[in-house]
Structure formats: structure tokens, C-alpha cells
Motif scaffolding. Structure first.
Motif, mmCIF file in Angstrom:
data_model
loop_
_atom_site.group_PDB
_atom_site.id
_atom_site.type_symbol
_atom_site.label_atom_id
_atom_site.label_comp_id
_atom_site.label_asym_id
_atom_site.label_seq_id
_atom_site.Cartn_x
_atom_site.Cartn_y
_atom_site.Cartn_z
ATOM 1 N N SER A 180 -92.837 57.643 -91.268
ATOM 2 C CA SER A 180 -92.670 56.724 -90.144
ATOM 3 C C SER A 180 -91.652 55.653 -90.511
ATOM 4 O O SER A 180 -91.289 55.496 -91.666
ATOM 5 C CB SER A 180 -94.003 56.078 -89.752
ATOM 6 N N PHE B 63 -89.866 51.646 -88.947
ATOM 7 C CA PHE B 63 -90.014 50.505 -88.047
ATOM 8 C C PHE B 63 -89.088 50.673 -86.851
ATOM 9 O O PHE B 63 -87.913 51.003 -86.984
ATOM 10 C CB PHE B 63 -89.692 49.197 -88.782
ATOM 11 N N GLU C 88 -92.997 47.947 -83.795
ATOM 12 C CA GLU C 88 -94.080 48.690 -84.447
ATOM 13 C C GLU C 88 -93.515 49.842 -85.267
ATOM 14 O O GLU C 88 -92.379 50.268 -85.069
ATOM 15 C CB GLU C 88 -95.031 49.273 -83.388
ATOM 16 N N CYS C 89 -94.363 50.371 -86.129
ATOM 17 C CA CYS C 89 -93.998 51.580 -86.863
ATOM 18 C C CYS C 89 -94.205 52.775 -85.942
ATOM 19 O O CYS C 89 -95.177 52.827 -85.185
ATOM 20 C CB CYS C 89 -94.873 51.741 -88.108
ATOM 21 N N LYS C 90 -93.295 53.727 -86.003
ATOM 22 C CA LYS C 90 -93.362 54.954 -85.201
ATOM 23 C C LYS C 90 -93.053 56.137 -86.116
ATOM 24 O O LYS C 90 -92.344 56.006 -87.105
ATOM 25 C CB LYS C 90 -92.326 54.930 -84.064
ATOM 26 N N ASN D 152 -99.675 54.445 -86.320
ATOM 27 C CA ASN D 152 -100.751 53.448 -86.366
ATOM 28 C C ASN D 152 -101.900 53.921 -87.255
ATOM 29 O O ASN D 152 -102.587 53.127 -87.873
ATOM 30 C CB ASN D 152 -101.274 53.144 -84.963
ATOM 31 N N LYS E 135 -92.290 44.189 -92.287
ATOM 32 C CA LYS E 135 -92.803 45.271 -91.439
ATOM 33 C C LYS E 135 -92.296 46.625 -91.923
ATOM 34 O O LYS E 135 -92.998 47.618 -91.858
ATOM 35 C CB LYS E 135 -92.421 45.037 -89.983
ATOM 36 N N SER F 276 -99.441 59.924 -85.553
ATOM 37 C CA SER F 276 -99.538 58.520 -85.164
ATOM 38 C C SER F 276 -99.252 57.623 -86.356
ATOM 39 O O SER F 276 -99.966 57.685 -87.371
ATOM 40 C CB SER F 276 -100.932 58.222 -84.616
ATOM 41 N N SER G 253 -89.823 48.242 -80.211
ATOM 42 C CA SER G 253 -91.241 47.970 -79.930
ATOM 43 C C SER G 253 -91.853 47.003 -80.941
ATOM 44 O O SER G 253 -92.925 46.470 -80.710
ATOM 45 C CB SER G 253 -92.037 49.280 -79.954
ATOM 46 N N ARG H 72 -94.480 48.052 -94.453
ATOM 47 C CA ARG H 72 -95.791 48.488 -93.988
ATOM 48 C C ARG H 72 -95.818 49.906 -93.449
ATOM 49 O O ARG H 72 -96.870 50.504 -93.348
ATOM 50 C CB ARG H 72 -96.291 47.568 -92.857
ATOM 51 N N CYS H 73 -94.680 50.439 -93.039
ATOM 52 C CA CYS H 73 -94.666 51.760 -92.404
ATOM 53 C C CYS H 73 -95.015 52.832 -93.435
ATOM 54 O O CYS H 73 -94.525 52.837 -94.556
ATOM 55 C CB CYS H 73 -93.304 52.043 -91.786
#
Length: 195
Positions: free
Chosen positions: A15, A17, A23-25, A35, A7, A33, A21, A10-11
Motif C-alpha cells: 500500500s 499514501f 489515507e493509505c490505499k 486500512n 503517514k 484493504s 484522500s 504507516r502504510c
């Protein structure tokens, strides 16, 4: 763990991880964003001090007022807020550079006076105009550096001291408003007429 490592890869730029959450932020100092892979650096004059997506960064103007900026983009703390040139920081606000001040430094205590001006303390924002007998600045506000790098700041012209540099040092006397060393025998010419 391997799942977390994948993960992290993927960011997108700007951004990171977020373990909470999963998720990437957008990182501190970035808005947008994660996302949409659209985290952008906070522009000059703004900051973002939290991990997360946001439509914009926080403006330094809301922290220290008109004249606020940052020295760099992607600032991540309100501590990065400073005053633009032409402004000086007094406490928690930027004010216009006072008349008589050289505001190339942006904290009031570091601000020097222009030749011909004097202030009561290093935190004062009021600069008072000094006398200029015979065109000499008795408040010269100069700084000199010797060969070993030691900087000496002088508010008053050599021989002058006190409020508005209006008094003379010991061993000096006033001649037409300018303090001159008594032992030198140097005197300013006195103009007059003899009838």
C-alpha cells in the motif's frame, strides 16, 4: 511535510499514501484493504491498474479471453496480459495453438511452423501441411545460428521455395518431388523394374 512523511511510514506492504484522500490505499498491482493492512499481490492472470482498495484484481480473461495469464504476480496494467503456453495471441484475443504451429512464442507473428507445415503470411493462423516426398520435409521450418550469432530462419528445405515450398530455386530441379541442385550431379535413386 513532516505530517505526510509520518503517514508514508504507516502504510503497510503493498500500500501507499494517497495524497488526494489523505489515507493509505492498496498500490497498483495489489488488492485488499490498506486500512486492515491486508493488501495482497494480484495473482497470475490478473492485474490492478489503479491506486485504491479493491476486493479483487481485474482478470486478464476479460481483456484477451480464455487462455489469458500474466508472466508475473502483482501486474499493474492490462498490457501485462499475455497468453498461456498452448495459446497464441491474435490481435486482442488468445486462441488455441493452431495445428502445425510451434507456439513457444505467444504472438502469432513470432510463431514458427513445425516441420512439414507452411503458412501464407506471418499473421496467418492457418498452417497447411506440405508434401513429404520420399519422407523428406520440403517445409522444414528450421533456424540456424552462425558463429557470429546471426540467426537464419528457413521455411523451405534448401532448394525449395514458394507456396507450400513446392517450387525449386533457380539452378535446382525436381527429382521424385525433391529439389536437387543441378550442378551437383547428385540424383536420388530411381526404383524400377526392367522386364
Amino acid at each position: 511535510s513532516a505530517a505526510s512523511d509520518s503517514k508514508l511510514c504507516r502504510c503497510s506492504d503493498g500500500s501507499e499514501f494517497d495524497d488526494a484522500s489523505g489515507e493509505c490505499k492498496c498500490s497498483l498491482g495489489y488488492f485488499g484493504s490498506a486500512n486492515d493492512a491486508s493488501c495482497h499481490p494480484c495473482p497470475f492472470g490478473s492485474y490492478k491498474d489503479f491506486l485504491g482498495d479493491s476486493e479483487s484484481c481485474l482478470e486478464c480473461v476479460s481483456v484477451i479471453g480464455e487462455g489469458a495469464t500474466t508472466d508475473d504476480i502483482k501486474s499493474n496494467s492490462s498490457e501485462a496480459c499475455t497468453c498461456k503456453y498452448g495459446f497464441v495471441r491474435v490481435g486482442n484475443e488468445c486462441i488455441n495453438c493452431p495445428v502445425g504451429a510451434d507456439c513457444s512464442k505467444r504472438q502469432i507473428k513470432d510463431v514458427a511452423g513445425l516441420p512439414g507445415y507452411w503458412r501464407y503470411s506471418e499473421n496467418s493462423t492457418k498452417w497447411n501441411e506440405c508434401e513429404q516426398p520420399l519422407g523428406f520435409h520440403v517445409c522444414e521450418n528450421s533456424a540456424t545460428q552462425d558463429s557470429s550469432g546471426v540467426v537464419t530462419k528457413r521455411t523451405c528445405r534448401k532448394g525449395h521455395l514458394g507456396v507450400l515450398c513446392a517450387s525449386c530455386e533457380h539452378g535446382w530441379g525436381k527429382n521424385l518431388g525433391v529439389c536437387t541442385e543441378c550442378s551437383t550431379g547428385l540424383a536420388l535413386p530411381i526404383l524400377g523394374c526392367i522386364f
